[in-house]
Design a protein around this motif. Structure first.
Motif, PDB file in Angstrom:
ATOM      1  N   ASN A   1     -93.555  72.489-117.665  1.00 20.26           N
ATOM      2  CA  ASN A   1     -93.404  73.629-116.763  1.00 20.26           C
ATOM      3  C   ASN A   1     -94.563  73.693-115.772  1.00 20.26           C
ATOM      4  O   ASN A   1     -95.576  73.012-115.948  1.00 20.26           O
ATOM      5  CB  ASN A   1     -93.352  74.922-117.594  1.00 20.26           C
ATOM      6  CG  ASN A   1     -92.152  74.956-118.511  1.00 20.26           C
ATOM      7  OD1 ASN A   1     -91.039  75.194-118.065  1.00 20.26           O
ATOM      8  ND2 ASN A   1     -92.356  74.686-119.800  1.00 20.26           N
ATOM      9  N   LEU A   2     -94.384  74.501-114.738  1.00 25.81           N
ATOM     10  CA  LEU A   2     -95.486  74.723-113.810  1.00 25.81           C
ATOM     11  C   LEU A   2     -96.454  75.709-114.455  1.00 25.81           C
ATOM     12  O   LEU A   2     -96.036  76.781-114.904  1.00 25.81           O
ATOM     13  CB  LEU A   2     -94.961  75.292-112.486  1.00 25.81           C
ATOM     14  CG  LEU A   2     -93.955  74.421-111.726  1.00 25.81           C
ATOM     15  CD1 LEU A   2     -93.492  75.131-110.453  1.00 25.81           C
ATOM     16  CD2 LEU A   2     -94.564  73.064-111.391  1.00 25.81           C
TER      17      LEU A   2
ATOM     18  N   LEU B   1     -97.040  84.542-110.255  1.00 19.70           N
ATOM     19  CA  LEU B   1     -95.918  85.372-109.810  1.00 19.70           C
ATOM     20  C   LEU B   1     -95.424  84.911-108.447  1.00 19.70           C
ATOM     21  O   LEU B   1     -94.221  84.723-108.226  1.00 19.70           O
ATOM     22  CB  LEU B   1     -96.351  86.841-109.747  1.00 19.70           C
ATOM     23  CG  LEU B   1     -95.318  87.808-109.172  1.00 19.70           C
ATOM     24  CD1 LEU B   1     -94.049  87.824-110.025  1.00 19.70           C
ATOM     25  CD2 LEU B   1     -95.908  89.210-109.049  1.00 19.70           C
ATOM     26  N   GLY B   2     -96.344  84.704-107.517  1.00 18.81           N
ATOM     27  CA  GLY B   2     -95.944  84.239-106.193  1.00 18.81           C
ATOM     28  C   GLY B   2     -95.253  82.888-106.249  1.00 18.81           C
ATOM     29  O   GLY B   2     -94.244  82.658-105.571  1.00 18.81           O
ATOM     30  N   LEU B   3     -95.778  82.008-107.093  1.00 19.72           N
ATOM     31  CA  LEU B   3     -95.178  80.685-107.234  1.00 19.72           C
ATOM     32  C   LEU B   3     -93.755  80.788-107.784  1.00 19.72           C
ATOM     33  O   LEU B   3     -92.829  80.128-107.291  1.00 19.72           O
ATOM     34  CB  LEU B   3     -96.047  79.831-108.164  1.00 19.72           C
ATOM     35  CG  LEU B   3     -95.590  78.394-108.407  1.00 19.72           C
ATOM     36  CD1 LEU B   3     -95.722  77.573-107.130  1.00 19.72           C
ATOM     37  CD2 LEU B   3     -96.434  77.759-109.525  1.00 19.72           C
TER      38      LEU B   3
ATOM     39  N   ASP C   1    -103.671  69.391-104.077  1.00 17.52           N
ATOM     40  CA  ASP C   1    -102.745  68.431-103.476  1.00 17.52           C
ATOM     41  C   ASP C   1    -101.806  67.794-104.491  1.00 17.52           C
ATOM     42  O   ASP C   1    -100.633  67.574-104.213  1.00 17.52           O
ATOM     43  CB  ASP C   1    -103.522  67.344-102.730  1.00 17.52           C
ATOM     44  CG  ASP C   1    -104.116  67.860-101.435  1.00 17.52           C
ATOM     45  OD1 ASP C   1    -103.827  69.020-101.076  1.00 17.52           O
ATOM     46  OD2 ASP C   1    -104.877  67.115-100.793  1.00 17.52           O
ATOM     47  N   ARG C   2    -102.277  67.494-105.669  1.00 19.04           N
ATOM     48  CA  ARG C   2    -101.381  66.868-106.654  1.00 19.04           C
ATOM     49  C   ARG C   2    -100.374  67.887-107.176  1.00 19.04           C
ATOM     50  O   ARG C   2     -99.248  67.539-107.511  1.00 19.04           O
ATOM     51  CB  ARG C   2    -102.168  66.209-107.782  1.00 19.04           C
ATOM     52  CG  ARG C   2    -102.861  67.174-108.707  1.00 19.04           C
ATOM     53  CD  ARG C   2    -103.551  66.434-109.839  1.00 19.04           C
ATOM     54  NE  ARG C   2    -103.887  67.372-110.901  1.00 19.04           N
ATOM     55  CZ  ARG C   2    -104.189  67.025-112.133  1.00 19.04           C
ATOM     56  NH1 ARG C   2    -104.221  65.752-112.477  1.00 19.04           N
ATOM     57  NH2 ARG C   2    -104.471  67.928-113.038  1.00 19.04           N
ATOM     58  N   PHE C   3    -100.784  69.166-107.218  1.00 10.81           N
ATOM     59  CA  PHE C   3     -99.854  70.210-107.640  1.00 10.81           C
ATOM     60  C   PHE C   3     -98.768  70.396-106.583  1.00 10.81           C
ATOM     61  O   PHE C   3     -97.574  70.492-106.888  1.00 10.81           O
ATOM     62  CB  PHE C   3    -100.617  71.519-107.870  1.00 10.81           C
ATOM     63  CG  PHE C   3     -99.779  72.607-108.495  1.00 10.81           C
ATOM     64  CD1 PHE C   3     -99.548  72.612-109.868  1.00 10.81           C
ATOM     65  CD2 PHE C   3     -99.227  73.616-107.727  1.00 10.81           C
ATOM     66  CE1 PHE C   3     -98.774  73.611-110.451  1.00 10.81           C
ATOM     67  CE2 PHE C   3     -98.460  74.613-108.304  1.00 10.81           C
ATOM     68  CZ  PHE C   3     -98.236  74.608-109.672  1.00 10.81           C
ATOM     69  N   ARG C   4     -99.186  70.440-105.327  1.00 17.93           N
ATOM     70  CA  ARG C   4     -98.205  70.563-104.240  1.00 17.93           C
ATOM     71  C   ARG C   4     -97.249  69.376-104.227  1.00 17.93           C
ATOM     72  O   ARG C   4     -96.041  69.531-104.021  1.00 17.93           O
ATOM     73  CB  ARG C   4     -98.926  70.651-102.894  1.00 17.93           C
ATOM     74  CG  ARG C   4     -99.487  72.024-102.617  1.00 17.93           C
ATOM     75  CD  ARG C   4    -100.287  72.013-101.340  1.00 17.93           C
ATOM     76  NE  ARG C   4    -100.369  73.353-100.772  1.00 17.93           N
ATOM     77  CZ  ARG C   4    -101.238  73.705 -99.837  1.00 17.93           C
ATOM     78  NH1 ARG C   4    -102.088  72.821 -99.372  1.00 17.93           N
ATOM     79  NH2 ARG C   4    -101.247  74.929 -99.371  1.00 17.93           N
TER      80      ARG C   4
ATOM     81  N   PRO D   1    -100.264  66.796-113.749  1.00 13.66           N
ATOM     82  CA  PRO D   1    -100.284  67.175-112.331  1.00 13.66           C
ATOM     83  C   PRO D   1     -99.604  68.515-112.055  1.00 13.66           C
ATOM     84  O   PRO D   1     -99.826  69.115-111.003  1.00 13.66           O
ATOM     85  CB  PRO D   1     -99.526  66.021-111.656  1.00 13.66           C
ATOM     86  CG  PRO D   1     -98.695  65.425-112.734  1.00 13.66           C
ATOM     87  CD  PRO D   1     -99.486  65.580-113.995  1.00 13.66           C
ATOM     88  N   ASN D   2     -98.785  68.966-112.993  1.00 12.90           N
ATOM     89  CA  ASN D   2     -98.119  70.273-112.841  1.00 12.90           C
ATOM     90  C   ASN D   2     -98.952  71.418-113.415  1.00 12.90           C
ATOM     91  O   ASN D   2     -98.465  72.521-113.568  1.00 12.90           O
ATOM     92  CB  ASN D   2     -96.734  70.265-113.486  1.00 12.90           C
ATOM     93  CG  ASN D   2     -96.716  69.678-114.871  1.00 12.90           C
ATOM     94  OD1 ASN D   2     -97.173  68.554-115.071  1.00 12.90           O
ATOM     95  ND2 ASN D   2     -96.194  70.415-115.827  1.00 12.90           N
TER      96      ASN D   2
END
Ligand code: MG
Length: 189
Positions: A17-18, A54-56, A177-180, A37-38
């Motif tokens: 999950n994120l 929450l925003g994500l 950057d890796r998360f994006r 990376p997540n």
């Protein structure tokens, strides 16, 4: 059970999950246990894990888990009202409540005295609020992720205490950057 043991116990749920992880030792421990990376490790902005997650979750269809602490939630309780009224069903706030400010030396927080984060979350309008022991967290988090119709706030009561651990060797740009990239954002300002 302390926080490091709890994060070890739930790592197999987290990796799918994120995850937004609270600043300080929680992020350092999660990085050491099973870096992914997540996983977005906060290197600043204490108190805002719940807000960022929450925003994500409002902009993504994947399940989002904010890992927060009792001290951090106590300094940003207003986001609980936003969660109580606007959180989508793919959002789970996991509050690891060890009754202390672990990253600054285990000073007691008010959840170790009279304050109940469960009662605060319920009062803020959150409907699915679960308070559980550390040992029960794996099961409760699994159920929350499987429930596609509700957002959850889980308060996991554990013992205070830290393990000796190194800082995360990634710089903030790399973490960002890796998360994006993981969530598919390839162009940004
Ligand atoms: Mg704490």
């Amino acid at each position: 059970m302390n926080r490091f043991e709890l994060l070890n116990k739930i790592q197999n749920i987290l990796k799918d999950n994120l995850v937004i992880c609270n600043i300080g030792l929680p992020s350092q421990e999660l990085y050491k246990i099973n870096d992914q990376p997540n996983f977005f490790y906060m290197l600043g902005s204490m108190g805002l894990s719940s807000s960022i997650g929450l925003g994500l979750s409002l902009s993504q269809t994947k399940q989002v888990i904010s890992i927060d602490g009792d001290g951090s939630v106590l300094m940003n309780m207003n986001t609980l009202a936003t969660i109580g009224n606007r959180a989508p069903s793919n959002y789970t706030l996991l509050i690891i409540d060890n009754g202390s400010y672990g990253s600054t030396g285990d000073q007691r927080t008010f959840t170790d005295e009279n304050t109940s984060l469960k009662d605060i979350a319920l009062g803020a309008g959150c409907k699915k609020v679960i308070e559980c022991s550390g040992e029960e967290t794996l099961n409760e988090l699994s159920k929350a992720i499987e429930d596609k119709n509700n957002s959850y706030v889980i308060i996991s009561k554990i013992n205070s205490g830290n393990v000796k651990i190194d800082p995360i060797p990634l710089n903030p740009i790399t973490i960002r950057d890796r998360f994006r990239k993981f969530i598919g954002i390839v162009k940004y300002l």
